[in-house]
Design an enzyme around this catalytic site. Sequence first.
Site, mmCIF file in Angstrom:
data_model
loop_
_atom_site.group_PDB
_atom_site.id
_atom_site.type_symbol
_atom_site.label_atom_id
_atom_site.label_comp_id
_atom_site.label_asym_id
_atom_site.label_seq_id
_atom_site.Cartn_x
_atom_site.Cartn_y
_atom_site.Cartn_z
ATOM 1 N N HIS A 1 0.898 -1.110 0.022
ATOM 2 C CA HIS A 1 -0.018 0.008 0.184
ATOM 3 C C HIS A 1 0.839 1.476 -0.024
ATOM 4 O O HIS A 1 2.133 1.219 0.722
ATOM 5 C CB HIS A 1 -1.112 0.005 1.274
ATOM 6 C CG HIS A 1 -1.797 -1.221 1.357
ATOM 7 N ND1 HIS A 1 -1.521 -2.056 2.333
ATOM 8 C CD2 HIS A 1 -2.939 -1.310 1.172
ATOM 9 C CE1 HIS A 1 -2.388 -3.161 2.125
ATOM 10 N NE2 HIS A 1 -3.413 -2.537 1.676
ATOM 11 N N ASP B 1 2.236 1.706 3.511
ATOM 12 C CA ASP B 1 3.143 0.901 4.047
ATOM 13 C C ASP B 1 4.629 1.213 3.677
ATOM 14 O O ASP B 1 5.750 0.803 4.490
ATOM 15 C CB ASP B 1 3.230 -0.652 3.294
ATOM 16 C CG ASP B 1 1.900 -1.323 3.262
ATOM 17 O OD1 ASP B 1 1.001 -0.961 4.332
ATOM 18 O OD2 ASP B 1 1.523 -2.152 2.503
ATOM 19 N N MET C 1 2.789 -5.707 -7.683
ATOM 20 C CA MET C 1 1.460 -5.379 -7.274
ATOM 21 C C MET C 1 1.528 -3.968 -6.522
ATOM 22 O O MET C 1 2.470 -4.241 -5.451
ATOM 23 C CB MET C 1 0.518 -6.349 -6.772
ATOM 24 C CG MET C 1 -0.653 -5.741 -6.419
ATOM 25 S SD MET C 1 -1.136 -5.474 -4.735
ATOM 26 C CE MET C 1 -1.460 -6.812 -3.741
ATOM 27 N N GLU D 1 -10.852 -6.968 -5.235
ATOM 28 C CA GLU D 1 -10.617 -7.687 -4.101
ATOM 29 C C GLU D 1 -11.938 -7.699 -3.495
ATOM 30 O O GLU D 1 -12.202 -7.000 -2.621
ATOM 31 C CB GLU D 1 -9.490 -7.525 -3.379
ATOM 32 C CG GLU D 1 -9.249 -8.705 -2.202
ATOM 33 C CD GLU D 1 -8.275 -8.573 -1.428
ATOM 34 O OE1 GLU D 1 -7.312 -7.841 -1.719
ATOM 35 O OE2 GLU D 1 -8.199 -9.083 -0.459
ATOM 36 N N LYS E 1 -14.591 -9.046 -0.502
ATOM 37 C CA LYS E 1 -14.654 -9.485 0.930
ATOM 38 C C LYS E 1 -16.022 -9.389 1.605
ATOM 39 O O LYS E 1 -16.560 -8.117 1.195
ATOM 40 C CB LYS E 1 -13.638 -8.833 1.721
ATOM 41 C CG LYS E 1 -13.530 -9.250 3.303
ATOM 42 C CD LYS E 1 -12.310 -8.627 3.881
ATOM 43 C CE LYS E 1 -11.977 -9.162 5.355
ATOM 44 N NZ LYS E 1 -11.215 -8.696 6.146
ATOM 45 N N GLU F 1 -9.340 -13.543 -2.682
ATOM 46 C CA GLU F 1 -8.253 -14.049 -1.525
ATOM 47 C C GLU F 1 -9.197 -15.318 -0.867
ATOM 48 O O GLU F 1 -10.199 -15.379 -0.551
ATOM 49 C CB GLU F 1 -8.325 -12.952 -0.615
ATOM 50 C CG GLU F 1 -7.750 -13.408 0.942
ATOM 51 C CD GLU F 1 -7.450 -12.353 1.984
ATOM 52 O OE1 GLU F 1 -6.824 -11.445 1.568
ATOM 53 O OE2 GLU F 1 -7.797 -12.667 2.965
ATOM 54 N N HIS G 1 -11.340 -14.781 2.254
ATOM 55 C CA HIS G 1 -12.602 -13.951 1.967
ATOM 56 C C HIS G 1 -13.633 -14.764 1.366
ATOM 57 O O HIS G 1 -14.924 -14.356 1.963
ATOM 58 C CB HIS G 1 -12.293 -12.669 1.019
ATOM 59 C CG HIS G 1 -11.342 -11.853 1.704
ATOM 60 N ND1 HIS G 1 -10.902 -10.636 1.108
ATOM 61 C CD2 HIS G 1 -10.655 -11.857 2.821
ATOM 62 C CE1 HIS G 1 -9.923 -10.090 1.708
ATOM 63 N NE2 HIS G 1 -9.639 -10.952 2.874
ATOM 64 N N ASP H 1 -4.610 -13.593 -3.697
ATOM 65 C CA ASP H 1 -4.342 -13.645 -2.405
ATOM 66 C C ASP H 1 -4.363 -14.991 -1.967
ATOM 67 O O ASP H 1 -5.606 -15.328 -1.396
ATOM 68 C CB ASP H 1 -5.085 -12.479 -1.677
ATOM 69 C CG ASP H 1 -4.406 -11.195 -1.685
ATOM 70 O OD1 ASP H 1 -3.415 -11.030 -2.352
ATOM 71 O OD2 ASP H 1 -5.297 -10.366 -1.322
ATOM 72 N N ASP I 1 -11.787 -12.858 9.873
ATOM 73 C CA ASP I 1 -10.685 -12.793 8.641
ATOM 74 C C ASP I 1 -9.404 -13.243 9.397
ATOM 75 O O ASP I 1 -8.865 -12.303 9.981
ATOM 76 C CB ASP I 1 -10.465 -11.562 7.953
ATOM 77 C CG ASP I 1 -9.651 -11.868 6.652
ATOM 78 O OD1 ASP I 1 -9.674 -12.930 6.183
ATOM 79 O OD2 ASP I 1 -9.061 -10.668 6.332
ATOM 80 N N ASP J 1 -6.584 -14.658 8.000
ATOM 81 C CA ASP J 1 -5.103 -14.400 7.082
ATOM 82 C C ASP J 1 -4.181 -15.297 7.617
ATOM 83 O O ASP J 1 -3.084 -15.005 7.937
ATOM 84 C CB ASP J 1 -4.689 -12.966 7.244
ATOM 85 C CG ASP J 1 -5.814 -11.968 6.687
ATOM 86 O OD1 ASP J 1 -6.686 -12.416 5.730
ATOM 87 O OD2 ASP J 1 -5.524 -10.805 6.871
ATOM 88 N N ASP K 1 -1.143 -13.071 1.101
ATOM 89 C CA ASP K 1 -1.802 -11.975 2.050
ATOM 90 C C ASP K 1 -2.144 -12.699 3.338
ATOM 91 O O ASP K 1 -3.416 -13.144 3.782
ATOM 92 C CB ASP K 1 -3.074 -11.522 1.340
ATOM 93 C CG ASP K 1 -3.453 -10.390 2.022
ATOM 94 O OD1 ASP K 1 -2.706 -9.762 3.242
ATOM 95 O OD2 ASP K 1 -4.774 -9.786 1.932
HETATM 96 C C1 GLT Z 1 -5.800 -5.837 4.194
HETATM 97 C C2 GLT Z 1 -6.797 -6.817 3.751
HETATM 98 C C3 GLT Z 1 -6.455 -7.480 2.683
HETATM 99 C C4 GLT Z 1 -6.183 -6.676 1.373
HETATM 100 C C5 GLT Z 1 -5.081 -5.812 1.179
HETATM 101 C C6 GLT Z 1 -5.017 -4.987 0.276
HETATM 102 S S1 GLT Z 1 -5.053 -4.957 3.005
HETATM 103 O O1 GLT Z 1 -4.807 -6.431 4.919
HETATM 104 O O2 GLT Z 1 -7.118 -7.568 4.890
HETATM 105 O O3 GLT Z 1 -7.311 -8.544 2.220
HETATM 106 O O4 GLT Z 1 -5.671 -7.550 0.484
HETATM 107 O O5 GLT Z 1 -5.380 -3.652 0.488
HETATM 108 MN MN MN Z 2 -7.887 -11.385 4.396
HETATM 109 MN MN MN Z 3 -6.170 -9.711 0.541
#
Ligand code: GLT
Ligand code: MN
Ligand code: MN
Length: 396
Positions: free
Chosen positions: A62, A65, A96, A189, A191, A225, A228, A253, A263, A265, A295
Amino acid sequence: MAAQEHTSDQYTPKKENKFSFGLWTVGNRGRDPFGDFVRPELDPVYSVKKLSELGAWGVSLHDNDLVPFDATPQERDRIVRDFKQALSDYGMVVPMATTNLFFHPAFKDGAFTSNDPKVRAFALQKTMRAIDLGAELGAKVYVFWGGREGADAEASKDPVTAIKRMRDALNFLSAYSIDQGYNLRFALEPKPNEPRSDIYFPTVGHMLAFIYTLDHPDMVGLNPEVAHEHMAGLNFVHAVAQAIEAGKLFHIDLNDQKGPRFDQDLRFGSENIKSMFFLIRLLEHSGYDGAHHFDAHALRTEDEQGVWDFALGCMRTYNMLKAKVQRFDADPEVQQLLQAINSSDGTYEPLLSGGYSRESARQLKEARFDIAALAQRGLGYERLDQLTIEHILGVR
Ligand code: GLT
Ligand code: MN
Ligand code: MN
């Protein structure tokens, strides 16, 4: 415990595997809604060095970041110069880039879909600057994750208006990118929720339908992702397959998730091993040659060493599952079962693939089927699924 930081077996990540990590992933400091940071900040230059040593190929980011929200233009230029030097020193690319449109309190009611036109205008300004940064760093894909583009109080925002605002923003930014001569592709993306209680365009399917309503649909695709789609209880492999079939898988992702809850991750392949096996099989068979982007982040229990264990683990698990997929595909019994499943005496193929005609409709209406035989036939899928498990568990 001795940490395993470098490996030299066949699963060791290599640049040609095109593994990438967000700066925010290894840089995640373990803060959650209930507890504070557990790890110190990582300097982006240091993250580039460490990821490169582990075998990664790229880093994504980002705007904030790398460049703090309130940096002066001089500070920005110095930071970007040092970062580009690190990319070249350690042989890393930025495949990206994206914009942080969710952290600053100004975005509490969304960015492109905010009810406040000043916030929407600021979001466009911030994104144009972040696109400039991404292009300067050589990014080919630009991600849009609308974390705050949703609603908590339903009466506060008309969802139809929100969709139109999102379209206006993406049309504006597509035109901006084209006008600047950038060769960027946009990857949206989805979610379903978190941080808003509902986010617009919650799944891959919603996003796909929306893309074809844009001014420049050719330059816009998906960044699905794992976590998600799993949050929505959906089959991620099927979601990615639909994106691939539409020519819209621009980025991905990779992470993991324990079912429909917050979420998580998690480290790639740490939970849903079977569906990640089929995901990799899909990606490898499809010829997808974009970034294999993680991610995810290390557990909150970890110190810095745990972060590198996490990063290496994501990449090794991908390569281990890829090797499993290759063994599965090469297994004669699997091949024979798949061949049997897909074989036929060829009677109906011409009718099924020839499209509609009055003649084909007439033939189909008059055809006689042995329905009882069709109903009685066993398909052998239990054996096939067990073979899948035996490969995943490493006994074949
Ligand atoms: C954030 C989010 C991710 C996205 C990122 C991109 S930021 O961490 O949870 O799923 O991919 O903005
Ligand atoms: Mn996520
Ligand atoms: Mn993501």
